[in-house]
Structures are given as structure tokens and as C-alpha cells.
Design a protein around this motif. Sequence first.
Motif, PDB file in Angstrom:
ATOM      1  N   UNK A  15       0.931  -1.205  -0.225  1.00  0.00           N
ATOM      2  CA  UNK A  15       0.124  -0.226   0.068  1.00  0.00           C
ATOM      3  C   UNK A  15       0.735   1.149   0.060  1.00  0.00           C
ATOM      4  N   UNK A  62      -0.276  -2.223  -6.069  1.00  0.00           N
ATOM      5  CA  UNK A  62      -0.547  -1.605  -4.978  1.00  0.00           C
ATOM      6  C   UNK A  62      -2.182  -1.418  -4.689  1.00  0.00           C
ATOM      7  N   UNK A  63      -2.542  -1.332  -3.415  1.00  0.00           N
ATOM      8  CA  UNK A  63      -3.924  -1.185  -2.974  1.00  0.00           C
ATOM      9  C   UNK A  63      -3.779   0.184  -2.149  1.00  0.00           C
ATOM     10  N   UNK A  64      -4.940   0.553  -1.572  1.00  0.00           N
ATOM     11  CA  UNK A  64      -5.003   1.817  -0.554  1.00  0.00           C
ATOM     12  C   UNK A  64      -4.978   0.758   0.686  1.00  0.00           C
TER      13      UNK A  64
END
Lengths: 261, 366
Positions: B75, B103-105
Motif C-alpha cells: 500500500x 498496490x492497493x489503498x
Amino acid sequence: MHYTPGELMVVCAARQIRDGENVFVGMRLPLIAFALAKRTHAPHCTGFFEGGVVRDVPSSELLYTMGDAPNIYGSLWTTTTLNVMRPMAAGDVHLGFIGGAEVDRYGNLNTSMIGDWQHSHPKVRLPGSGGAADIASFSQRLAIMMRHERHRLREKVDFVTSPGYGYPDANHPAGESWRERVGLPRGGPAALITTLAVFTFDKQNGEALLQSYHPGTTIEQAQEQTGWELRLAEDCRETLPPREDELRVIREYDPQGVWTG
Amino acid sequence: MAEIMTAREAVERYIHTGTQVCWGGFSYTRRPFSIAREVIRQRDRIKHHFCTMNGGASVEEALAANDLISRMETTYIGLEGIQPVANSIRRRIQDGSIPLFEDYSNYGYATRTIAGRFGWPFAPLMAELGSDVPEYDVFGKAGLRGKNTDGSWIDPRIPPKKFAGSDDPFDGWGLRPHAFEGGDTTANKTNRLDRTRESDKYTGTQGVKVMLVPPIMPEVTVIRAQRVATDGTVRMEGINGPDAEQAMCARVLIVECEQIVPSDELRAAPELNHLPAHITTAIVEQPFGGYPSAVPNYYDYDWDWFVSYGRLNRKSKEEVRDYWTQHVVDTKDDWDYLQRVVGMNRLFELRATPAYGYRADLKRPM
């Protein structure tokens, strides 16, 4: 009275906080803004910190990182990241703060990558979303803080990490209606606070409006450092400088000017 | 059944070339540096691994500097005040030596841990809508998502989609403010749900939209706790970050700790425990092993070390790698590292002030 650009930004950020609000507090300047608001006009606000802290009194020491141990002492609750993101997802956070590497005229933020990522390898890798995309999606109001430089305030960002008011297309404007079109149920940037100026936003078309320029700055200087043609708010004027009592609180909390210097 | 072992044994047994490891802790707090350093000592055997984490990049910077990361799913790769982007990670993404970076939040990742923890096939959230994060699909571009012709997963560590935009089958019924009789007292007064019901993004049909995310299912999760009982029960102090969830997502859970305590000590107040004994695989006791990160109530982080490392890691890749060779690879184990390289004087200076849980007079010059 002399003050730094960082101190003025903190004051502008604190002015965004209303008493009794739930605030998602970011590191650096927003952290100090929360402490300032608590000790001046908003004694009943509550702060949420993404490592998993809920607190209603500023920490006894300045924080350097999101997980800092001094943020634990005296807090209401230390818990999981999920438990502090939860009220934000549920819509109970009134105001969220984020910074970014770049922002555009519609308040869209990029903290992911610079360059043409759709067709090639991105040129510069940035830190990524962290909580930013969540804060931008979920907070009822969003305040963005960053250095005012032409390469940071752009017509269009390379990558939308954290959505602001989107973009216009052939049939629709940017703005609140863009957020609705992508399914975001609320929120959007309320203020963009920079080293030179404060912007608010026209929710109908999503555009940033120059609300005030900091003492010592002119509209022309702000324009020079902005990558889009400025639109002025109707009541655009000089930013109110910090009061003495505000500076005193800021300097008590950050005596060495670590974040405000 | 949890087994007590050394860091070396735990790493030898569970972390191999390509293993997906989820690294615990948050930012500079309670990070599992003892196991990370052992992975660095065994870097010639492990070569590289699939690194997963939610929240800060201090451990990951060290692993990247040793060329131990071939894939990342994360993240945030900033080092906050020390460095805007962890330089060993950044330069390897940019030059292609970490070719796969997804990626992610924070909340997107955290929602994945909800699914992983509860055994759900997926979980919904309303963040990432309108963001480019779902569109940037590195694993997909690399052909790692989905199934082979024989029906097996192309890579069992990688879900067939990064995100799936979907209609909410309950038409936003669960969102506040809700039409309770007498109104809703939620702080959330600003939803424009009726307007978002008209959204046709992601699905082509009008309705309330959600993003669905797959569970996180790492092969190994490594966390650091203050205390672990001999039976494997885990008690963390201070912020929990993503650890309680991601520990329960893993197939193998390694817990390194300040001290192993008798089971009775943690049974005396079982409601304060975070993880039950049955999910812990390996227990590794290493006092001060979270150094240079902070372990609340035990010691603070070594800010000076991070500041000087933040200068060092801008040198050439070879010089940075040499630093790790001299300071960690050439140590026998973490006691050797802590005593000989860090020194007991420094560790004692970092010990938490009991009344506060952190080092009250710690100097943190930038």
C-alpha cells in the motif's frame, strides 16, 4: 510577528476543523493543525490516526511517524488499522487531510507514479496510496496540503491515486456529479492549502478557486507556480495571518520547527 | 501446535525462494526485524521472495536493499519523515529489478484481510472507486492472473483479478444515513445515495457500486509481539495496525517476541489477547529484536539509525548491499548483531520510560 510558511499552513488547516468533528489526521502539518484546533476553537474534536489510534488530546510529544509510540500514551483507544478506517468508511469522519506529490485543478491527487503508466514502465515511482485514496473517497470533506510548485499543481495528474472531482467528458462536467458517476457516495476536496495560497472548489464543475493568497504573495506569483489558469473565488483576498496565540500553540507542540520550519 | 524455535530455524523451515511473506507491524512500530535480518543472513539460499505488507516500508527497504524482493503487493513504500520513497525499493521498481509491484489503498488491503481472516471469497468496499489504482494491474499485464488450460491457477498466490467493480445487490440498504423510523443519528449527513444509484460505471447497469477485493492469503505472515505464551497465544501492546487480521489470513504464522511467558500469564486476562494459540506456527524469542523499530512499553525506535541509513541508501546499490553484508550477513544471529553491531549502550538508551511506554527523552534530530 514573524512566522514560517509551514506555520501559516498549519493555521489554515486548523481553520478547516470545526468543533465536535471527527478528523482523520495525517502526519506532519495536519498533526499540528489538529493540536492547534484542539487547543483553540475546536476543543471537542476527535482525531483518528491510521496506525490504529483514536485520541481527543494532542500527544504529549511531537510525532515523527504514523506509528510513533508517544501517540499511544493518553489516547482513547489503540486498536487496528481497520478500526480507525471503519468510521471513515461509514461516513462518520467529517474532515480528512492528505498531502500529495501532485494535484490537478479538479483536486485529483497522485502519489503513485509519474510518467505514462498505461503504455510503458512509469518513470518515477512514488510511495503509493497508503490511506490517501480512502481518505479522499470517504471523508465528508477533504483538505489537501502541499508545496506550491508548478510541477506539483498540474492541469492533469499522471495517475489518479486519490480521486477529487474527476474530469469532465464530452457529456458531463467534473465535480460532485463525477463522483456520483463513479459511485462515490459523498465527499470531495474542500480546500487545497499550499505554501502560497488556499484554494476552495466549485462543486458544480470541480474546479479549484483561488480563495486567498498568503501575505507576501501576489495572485500573479501564485499563477506563475500553478499549472492551470487560476480562477478566483468571488471573495478572493489575502490569507489571514496567524494570531499570536496560534503561533504559541504551534511552537509549543513543535518547538524545533521539525515540521513547520 | 505452536513450536518454539530460533529465527534461523523458522526462516529455514518456512521462507524459501518465491514464498509470499506478509510482514507485520506498522510504519516504525513493532516491525519483525529479527526474522527480516535472518532472511537477509540467508539471502544466498532464499534469493528472492514475494513481499506483502500494509503500512510502512522499513523492513521492506532492508529486504529490497539485499535484492530479496521480486514481487510486492503493498500500500505504501514511503519512509515518512526519513525519505519520501524508500530508495532501495524505488530504484529497483524503476530499473525493473523488482518487476512486479502491485498496490492497493490501506483500506483496500485491510478489506482484503477481512475476507482472508473470515474465510470469505471476497469483500466489498466503496474506496478505490474512480481511482486509477484498480486500473493499474501489473500482475495481470504479466499474465499471472487467472487459470491455465487445465483449470489450475496460473499462480496460486495471485488472485484472478485485482479488483472487481460490482453492483450492490442490496441497493445501498446498508449505507447510512438509513431510513430508520425517527431518522438516523449518524454523523454521516452528506451521502448522496440517490444520485450514486444512477452510476453505471464498472458494470454498465445503473445502481449503487462497490469494489470487491479478493482475500489476502499469504503463505507466511511474520509479526512481532511483546509477549507470546509457550502455547502460542499472542498479546500485542500499543497500536495493532494490520496485524491481528493479517496474522489470521496466513497459512503459517511466525511470531517473534520480546519474551515468551508462561501460558497462565496470558490466560489471566484472555480478553486482552489478540491471537489464540492454535493459529501460531512458530514462536521466536528475541529481546530487542524489533530494533531499529519501536516496540511500545519496551523500547523506542533508533531515530538516529534511520536518519543515517536514509543517507546511506542513496549510495550505489553495491555500497548499500555491502553495508548489510558487514552489519547483518556477517553476524551469527541477532544476539551477535545486537551486542556487537548495535551495542548494549545504545539499546539501553532506547529503553521505554515505564510511565509512558516510549523513551521520553529520546532525541530525534532530522
